[in-house]
Design a protein around this motif. Sequence first.
Motif, PDB file in Angstrom:
ATOM      1  N   ASP A  15       0.830  -1.206   0.000  1.00  0.00           N
ATOM      2  CA  ASP A  15       0.000   0.000   0.000  1.00  0.00           C
ATOM      3  C   ASP A  15       0.865   1.257   0.000  1.00  0.00           C
ATOM      4  O   ASP A  15       0.467   2.294  -0.504  1.00  0.00           O
ATOM      5  N   GLU A  16       2.073   1.138   0.555  1.00  0.00           N
ATOM      6  CA  GLU A  16       2.989   2.281   0.626  1.00  0.00           C
ATOM      7  C   GLU A  16       3.893   2.381  -0.589  1.00  0.00           C
ATOM      8  O   GLU A  16       4.178   3.468  -1.072  1.00  0.00           O
ATOM      9  N   LYS A  17       4.378   1.236  -1.074  1.00  0.00           N
ATOM     10  CA  LYS A  17       5.332   1.238  -2.187  1.00  0.00           C
ATOM     11  C   LYS A  17       5.156  -0.029  -3.015  1.00  0.00           C
ATOM     12  O   LYS A  17       5.277  -1.131  -2.495  1.00  0.00           O
ATOM     13  N   LEU A  18       4.880   0.150  -4.287  1.00  0.00           N
ATOM     14  CA  LEU A  18       4.645  -0.980  -5.186  1.00  0.00           C
ATOM     15  C   LEU A  18       5.896  -1.241  -6.024  1.00  0.00           C
ATOM     16  O   LEU A  18       6.365  -0.354  -6.730  1.00  0.00           O
ATOM     17  N   PRO A  19       6.444  -2.458  -5.962  1.00  0.00           N
ATOM     18  CA  PRO A  19       7.636  -2.758  -6.763  1.00  0.00           C
ATOM     19  C   PRO A  19       7.257  -3.018  -8.225  1.00  0.00           C
ATOM     20  O   PRO A  19       6.095  -3.241  -8.539  1.00  0.00           O
ATOM     21  N   ASP A  20       8.251  -3.001  -9.096  1.00  0.00           N
ATOM     22  CA  ASP A  20       8.010  -3.342 -10.497  1.00  0.00           C
ATOM     23  C   ASP A  20       7.714  -4.836 -10.624  1.00  0.00           C
ATOM     24  O   ASP A  20       6.852  -5.241 -11.389  1.00  0.00           O
ATOM     25  N   VAL A  21       8.471  -5.649  -9.887  1.00  0.00           N
ATOM     26  CA  VAL A  21       8.275  -7.105  -9.861  1.00  0.00           C
ATOM     27  C   VAL A  21       8.324  -7.543  -8.409  1.00  0.00           C
ATOM     28  O   VAL A  21       9.244  -7.191  -7.676  1.00  0.00           O
ATOM     29  N   LEU A  22       7.329  -8.318  -7.991  1.00  0.00           N
ATOM     30  CA  LEU A  22       7.277  -8.842  -6.631  1.00  0.00           C
ATOM     31  C   LEU A  22       7.739 -10.298  -6.631  1.00  0.00           C
ATOM     32  O   LEU A  22       7.198 -11.122  -7.364  1.00  0.00           O
ATOM     33  N   LEU A  23       8.753 -10.599  -5.837  1.00  0.00           N
ATOM     34  CA  LEU A  23       9.182 -11.982  -5.630  1.00  0.00           C
ATOM     35  C   LEU A  23       8.360 -12.499  -4.458  1.00  0.00           C
ATOM     36  O   LEU A  23       8.572 -12.101  -3.312  1.00  0.00           O
ATOM     37  N   LEU A  24       7.402 -13.355  -4.738  1.00  0.00           N
ATOM     38  CA  LEU A  24       6.430 -13.808  -3.746  1.00  0.00           C
ATOM     39  C   LEU A  24       6.739 -15.227  -3.296  1.00  0.00           C
ATOM     40  O   LEU A  24       6.684 -16.171  -4.090  1.00  0.00           O
ATOM     41  N   ASP A  25       7.060 -15.366  -2.021  1.00  0.00           N
ATOM     42  CA  ASP A  25       7.310 -16.683  -1.432  1.00  0.00           C
ATOM     43  C   ASP A  25       5.961 -17.384  -1.249  1.00  0.00           C
ATOM     44  O   ASP A  25       5.037 -16.812  -0.674  1.00  0.00           O
ATOM     45  N   ILE A  26       5.856 -18.604  -1.729  1.00  0.00           N
ATOM     46  CA  ILE A  26       4.606 -19.351  -1.608  1.00  0.00           C
ATOM     47  C   ILE A  26       4.325 -19.700  -0.149  1.00  0.00           C
ATOM     48  O   ILE A  26       3.181 -19.836   0.253  1.00  0.00           O
ATOM     49  N   THR A  53      10.002 -20.314  -4.516  1.00  0.00           N
ATOM     50  CA  THR A  53       9.609 -21.382  -3.614  1.00  0.00           C
ATOM     51  C   THR A  53      10.613 -22.526  -3.561  1.00  0.00           C
ATOM     52  O   THR A  53      11.544 -22.569  -4.361  1.00  0.00           O
ATOM     53  N   ASN A  54      10.352 -23.450  -2.651  1.00  0.00           N
ATOM     54  CA  ASN A  54      11.101 -24.705  -2.584  1.00  0.00           C
ATOM     55  C   ASN A  54      10.315 -25.835  -3.238  1.00  0.00           C
ATOM     56  O   ASN A  54      10.829 -26.935  -3.374  1.00  0.00           O
ATOM     57  N   PHE A  55       9.051 -25.589  -3.605  1.00  0.00           N
ATOM     58  CA  PHE A  55       8.192 -26.624  -4.178  1.00  0.00           C
ATOM     59  C   PHE A  55       8.521 -26.867  -5.650  1.00  0.00           C
ATOM     60  O   PHE A  55       8.230 -26.045  -6.506  1.00  0.00           O
ATOM     61  N   ASP A  56       9.072 -28.020  -5.928  1.00  0.00           N
ATOM     62  CA  ASP A  56       9.438 -28.411  -7.295  1.00  0.00           C
ATOM     63  C   ASP A  56       8.326 -29.297  -7.852  1.00  0.00           C
ATOM     64  O   ASP A  56       8.529 -30.465  -8.146  1.00  0.00           O
ATOM     65  N   SER A  57       7.137 -28.738  -7.968  1.00  0.00           N
ATOM     66  CA  SER A  57       5.965 -29.515  -8.356  1.00  0.00           C
ATOM     67  C   SER A  57       5.207 -28.824  -9.482  1.00  0.00           C
ATOM     68  O   SER A  57       4.907 -27.636  -9.395  1.00  0.00           O
ATOM     69  N   SER A  58       4.888 -29.580 -10.510  1.00  0.00           N
ATOM     70  CA  SER A  58       4.153 -29.009 -11.633  1.00  0.00           C
ATOM     71  C   SER A  58       2.757 -28.564 -11.203  1.00  0.00           C
ATOM     72  O   SER A  58       2.215 -27.597 -11.743  1.00  0.00           O
ATOM     73  N   LEU A  74      12.530 -21.760  -8.304  1.00  0.00           N
ATOM     74  CA  LEU A  74      12.967 -22.370  -7.060  1.00  0.00           C
ATOM     75  C   LEU A  74      13.941 -21.433  -6.362  1.00  0.00           C
ATOM     76  O   LEU A  74      14.677 -20.693  -7.015  1.00  0.00           O
ATOM     77  N   LYS A  75      13.974 -21.498  -5.050  1.00  0.00           N
ATOM     78  CA  LYS A  75      14.878 -20.643  -4.275  1.00  0.00           C
ATOM     79  C   LYS A  75      16.345 -20.988  -4.532  1.00  0.00           C
ATOM     80  O   LYS A  75      17.217 -20.181  -4.254  1.00  0.00           O
ATOM     81  N   THR A  76      16.590 -22.159  -5.078  1.00  0.00           N
ATOM     82  CA  THR A  76      17.963 -22.574  -5.378  1.00  0.00           C
ATOM     83  C   THR A  76      18.442 -22.076  -6.738  1.00  0.00           C
ATOM     84  O   THR A  76      19.565 -22.355  -7.144  1.00  0.00           O
ATOM     85  N   VAL A  80      21.931 -15.651 -12.388  1.00  0.00           N
ATOM     86  CA  VAL A  80      21.707 -15.319 -13.806  1.00  0.00           C
ATOM     87  C   VAL A  80      20.263 -15.638 -14.194  1.00  0.00           C
ATOM     88  O   VAL A  80      19.579 -14.838 -14.844  1.00  0.00           O
ATOM     89  N   THR A  81      19.776 -16.814 -13.783  1.00  0.00           N
ATOM     90  CA  THR A  81      18.402 -17.210 -14.087  1.00  0.00           C
ATOM     91  C   THR A  81      17.408 -16.304 -13.369  1.00  0.00           C
ATOM     92  O   THR A  81      16.376 -15.931 -13.939  1.00  0.00           O
ATOM     93  N   LEU A  82      17.712 -15.940 -12.128  1.00  0.00           N
ATOM     94  CA  LEU A  82      16.840 -15.052 -11.379  1.00  0.00           C
ATOM     95  C   LEU A  82      16.694 -13.712 -12.091  1.00  0.00           C
ATOM     96  O   LEU A  82      15.578 -13.205 -12.265  1.00  0.00           O
TER      97      LEU A  82
END
Length: 182
Positions: A15-26, A53-58, A74-76, A80-82
């Motif tokens: 509500d105070e500051k909106l990022p361009d991209v949010l990295l959302l932890d599941i 996330t840590n969930f490696d599930s389709s 995945l958090k791992t 470069v990929t991130l």
Amino acid sequence: MDSYTDGEALLKGLDEKLPDVLLLDIQLPGKSGGELAPLLVKKYPELKILALTNFDSSLHVQNMLRRGVLGYLLKTTDKVTLVQAIETVYSGGLFLQPYMKEKMEKAGLRIKREVSTKSNLTQREKEILQCIVNGDSSQEIAEKLFLSTRTVDNYRFNILLKMDAKNIAVLVRKALEMGLVE
């Protein structure tokens, strides 16, 4: 870069500051990322969300895509990929690691962007989409919305791209199926 420890803190922070991209932890405490994603998409339609996330599930991937995220990592994941994922999502694209796409295909799950398409359409694009569904020509839409015909044609083209529709008939069908128009 801001960091939030739970879902409530995230909601207050956005509500105070909106990022361009949010990295959302599941797995956020309080409200999970899965619960938060559709709320965020609705409240902040311009917000681009990348699930982390840590969930490696389709099934988790499919669930999060349905809820409006544009990427799943995945958090791992290496840096470069991130960065590549953030850039792709920032530009409105969908990002899944190649092995995750393969995993979903093997499981017979389709990668859909229906919810995220809803959030990616601007208010003006939604107005023009409704006019298209009503059968209005570009000239009629231009007159109704006080735009040039060329501007309306540009909007039509962008809507077709965002909705992944090859023609107006497919666009109308998809818009009706997705509940974007009446």
